[in-house]
Design an enzyme around this catalytic site. Structure first.
Site, PDB file in Angstrom:
ATOM      1  N   LYS A 155      48.036 -34.439 -31.371  1.00 48.24           N
ATOM      2  CA  LYS A 155      46.652 -34.273 -31.826  1.00 48.24           C
ATOM      3  C   LYS A 155      46.393 -34.957 -33.163  1.00 48.24           C
ATOM      4  CE  LYS A 155      45.656 -30.430 -28.852  1.00 48.24           C
ATOM      5  NZ  LYS A 155      46.935 -30.167 -28.161  1.00 48.24           N
TER       6      LYS A 155
HETATM    7  C1  LIG Z   1      47.021 -29.973 -26.857  1.00 52.56           C
HETATM    8  C2  LIG Z   1      48.334 -30.186 -26.263  1.00 52.56           C
HETATM    9  C3  LIG Z   1      48.476 -30.469 -24.902  1.00 52.56           C
HETATM   10  C4  LIG Z   1      47.296 -30.526 -23.950  1.00 52.56           C
HETATM   11  O1  LIG Z   1      46.408 -31.572 -24.260  1.00 52.56           O
HETATM   12  P1  LIG Z   1      44.916 -31.541 -23.663  1.00 52.56           P
HETATM   13  O2  LIG Z   1      44.242 -32.713 -24.268  1.00 52.56           O
HETATM   14  O3  LIG Z   1      44.332 -30.236 -24.095  1.00 52.56           O
HETATM   15  O4  LIG Z   1      45.045 -31.626 -22.198  1.00 52.56           O
HETATM   16  C5  LIG Z   1      49.752 -30.716 -24.417  1.00 52.56           C
HETATM   17  N1  LIG Z   1      50.834 -30.654 -25.222  1.00 52.56           N
HETATM   18  C6  LIG Z   1      50.736 -30.380 -26.526  1.00 52.56           C
HETATM   19  C7  LIG Z   1      51.969 -30.317 -27.357  1.00 52.56           C
HETATM   20  C8  LIG Z   1      49.486 -30.152 -27.100  1.00 52.56           C
HETATM   21  O5  LIG Z   1      49.394 -29.875 -28.396  1.00 52.56           O
END
Ligand SMILES: *Cc1c(COP(=O)(O)O)cnc(C)c1O
Length: 466
Positions: free
Chosen positions: A112
Site C-alpha cells: 500500500k
Molecule cells: C491490502 C492488502 C491486500 C489486499 O489488497 P486489495 O487491494 O484490498 O485487494 C493483500 N495483501 C496485503 C498484505 C494487503 O495489505
C-alpha cells in the site's frame, strides 16, 4: 482526463477533484470516462526504464491537466525515493514459471506504500492555497492504515482519522499506526470487524453528502482503495513487471492476493490500456466472496472469518463495483440499482455480460490455511524465499493455475509484518528490517469506540474542529 461515478449522478470531476473527493457524492466510485491506451511501441519503449520513468509514462494520461509532466516526475521521485530497494518493486524468480513481484520495500512494509506515498504528496500539492483543511477518514484491516498514516503524518492542511478493528490487526500493524504521535493523526480502535469499520466510513460519507449530521462543516476525503489515484499508482507495477518479462511480445499472468479488489482491478486497468495480460488470478482466503462470484455469478456476503491474512478478511469488496460498471456497459443507473439491492440483501447476481466479461480475464481461486502454509514452505525450501501469508495465498493460487506463461505473484507484505504466522509455517522467524526501528519501544496512542455512527462521527467532528 475526466472522471465519472459508477452510479451515474455525481458530478464529473477532473483528476485533482477526483483525488481530493475519494468517494463520489452519489455513493459510487470514480473511474476515468475512457481508458487511455499505450501502443505496442510505447510499451516496448519502456524496456530498461526506471520505476519512476515507467510511472510517469503510465500515469500521465490519467492526470490530464492537473499536473505537468515534470511535476508528476518530481512527485514520483520523492515518493519512490523512500523505498529501500533501488528497483522500487524488484522481481524475484522462484522456478521456471513462477515469479514474485516484491511490493513491500516502502516505509511500512506492505504494497500500500506504493500508492499512498504518492497520494500523500498529491494531497499536499492539490491543497496548496485551499480554504479548508482536508479531513481524511479511512478504515483499515491493517496495512492501509499504517501506510496512509506514514504518508500523511505531519502534512499541512490534512487531518487523518483511521479506524481499525480492535484486536484484529497484527501487533506490528497496530504499532505502525498507533506510535505515530503527529498531532494530525487520530487512530480509532472499533469494537467490531473490518466490514463494520468500512461501513462506518461509508455512513460518514453518505451523511455528509446528504448535508446533515455532525460532519456537515468538514471537507471529507478517503484514502481507501476507493480513491482513484491509488489504483492509478498501482497500474504502474503491472507494466514494470510485464515489460521486464518480455511484454509486449510475451503475455504474462498475475496472481493477486485480494481483499477489496483494488490491487487486482489495477491489473484490469493495465490490460485495458493495452498490456498483454494473459490472466488475472483473484486469490482469496476462506473469505471467498470474489472466488464464488467469479465462478457462479453469485455475489453474496457471509460472516467474516478471521485468518492469518487479515488484510484479506473482507466480504464486501468495494472496488468490485468498478469492474461491474465497466463490464455492464457503464450504466450508472443499473449499477446504482444493483448495489442498492446488494446493500439491503447482502447478496446479488451478476448479469450475463458481467459474468462473461469477468471470466474472459479473471480466475477466482480460494486458498485454505493448509495450502497457504504449504506455499510458504515451498517458497522457503525450493527457492530460499521467506514469504508472508498474504503472498502465500497468491502463490498457492498461482501454482494451482497451471498456466503456460510466466506467472507473477504480487508479494504484498514483508514477511516480518506477519512473523508469527511465518514462523508457524516455516520455522523461520523473519527479522524486522532496520528501517522500522524501535517500533516495540515506542509509546502508543489511540481511542477505543463502539461500532456506532454516533460515537465515531461525534468523535471525528469534535476532534477535527479542535
Ligand atoms: C491490502 C492488502 C491486500 C489486499 O489488497 P486489495 O487491494 O484490498 O485487494 C493483500 N495483501 C496485503 C498484505 C494487503 O495489505
Amino acid at each position: 482526463m475526466r472522471y465519472q461515478s459508477t452510479r451515474g449522478t455525481a458530478p464529473i470531476l477532473d483528476f485533482r477533484d477526483a483525488t481530493l473527493a475519494g468517494l463520489a457524492s452519489d455513493g459510487g466510485l470514480y473511474v476515468p470516462e475512457t481508458w487511455p491506451t499505450l501502443s505496442r511501441a510505447a510499451i516496448a519503449d519502456m524496456a530498461g526504464l526506471s520505476y519512476v520513468e515507467t510511472a510517469v509514462r503510465v500515469m500521465l494520461p490519467f492526470v490530464g491537466d492537473a499536473l505537468g509532466e515534470d511535476e508528476l516526475r518530481a512527485l514520483c521521485t520523492q515518493a519512490y525515493g523512500r523505498f529501500s530497494h533501488d528497483a522500487v518493486t524488484p522481481l524475484v524468480q522462484l522456478d521456471r514459471r513462477q515469479w514474485l513481484l516484491e511490493l513491500f520495500h516502502g516505509p511500512t512494509l506492505a504494497f500500500k506504500d506504493v500508492a499512498l506515498q504518492l497520494l500523500g504528496l498529491l494531497f499536499e500539492r492539490f491543497l496548496t492555497g485551499a480554504d479548508r483543511p482536508l479531513t481524511v477518514i479511512g478504515a483499515t484491516s491493517g496495512d492501509t492504515g499504517s501506510a496512509a498514516i506514514d504518508a500523511l503524518a505531519g502534512r499541512e492542511r490534512v487531518e487523518i482519522f483511521m479506524l481499525h478493528p480492535r484486536g484484529r490487526v497484527s501487533d506490528v500493524q497496530r504499532r505502525q499506526m498507533t506510535t505515530v504521535l503527529a498531532p494530525n493523526v487520530h487512530n480509532i480502535a472499533i469494537e467490531g470487524d473490518f466490514d463494520d469499520a468500512q461501513g462506518l466510513v461509508k455512513a460518514m460519507f453518505n451523511a455528509q453528502a446528504a448535508g446533515d449530521g455532525p460532519l456537515g462543516h468538514l471537507r471529507l476525503s478517503a484514502v481507501n482503495s476507493i480513491n482513484w489515484a491509488r489504483l492509478m499508482a498501482q497500474v504502474v507495477y503491472y507494466f514494470y513487471a510485464a515489460v521486464r518479462l518480455g511484454a509486449p511480445d510475451r503475455a504474462v499472468a498475475f496472481s493477486v492476493p485480494t481483499g477489496n479488489f483494488g490491487d487486482v482491478f489495477a491489473g484490469y486497468v493495465a490490460s485495458r490500456m493495452g498490456l498483454p495480460v494473459a490472466r488475472l488470478i483473484v486469490a482469496t482466503n476462506v473469505n471467498d466472496i470474489l472466488a464464488r462470484a467469479l465462478a457462479t455469478g453469485d455475489y453474496s456476503a457471509r460472516a467474516v472469518v478471521a485468518t492469518p491474512t487479515p488484510s484479506m478478511d473482507i466480504q464486501v469488496s468495494s472496488n468490485f463495483e468498478r469492474l461491474l460498471f465497466d463490464l455492464g456497459g457503464r450504466d450508472g443507473q443499473a449499477i446504482a440499482a444493483q448495489m442498492a439491492g446488494f446493500e439491503s440483501a447482502k447478496a446479488m447476481q451478476l448479469t450475463n455480460a458481467q459474468r462473461e466479461g469477468a471470466s474472459a480475464l479473471f480466475t477466482g481461486t480460494r486458498v485454505d490455511l493448509d495450502d497457504m502454509a504449504l506455499a510458504m514452505r515451498w517458497a522457503c525450501e525450493r527457492a530460499g524465499q521467506v514469504i508472508d501469508p498474504h503472498t502465500a495465498i497468491g502463490l498457492a493460487a498461482a501454482r494451482a493455475g497451471d498456466l503456460d506463461v510466466p506467472v507473477v505473484t504480487l508479494a504484498t507484505a514483508h514477511p516480518a509484518k506477519f512473523r508469527d504466522a511465518v514462523e508457524r509455517a516455516t520455522g523461520v522467524r523473519p527479522a524486522l528490517p532496520s528501517r522500522v526501528g524501535d517500533l516495540f519501544e515506542r509509546e502508543e496512542r489511540y481511542e477505543t469506540l463502539p461500532a456506532t455512527f454516533d460515537a465515531v462521527a461525534g468523535y471525528v467532528a469534535v476532534t477535527a474542529a479542535r
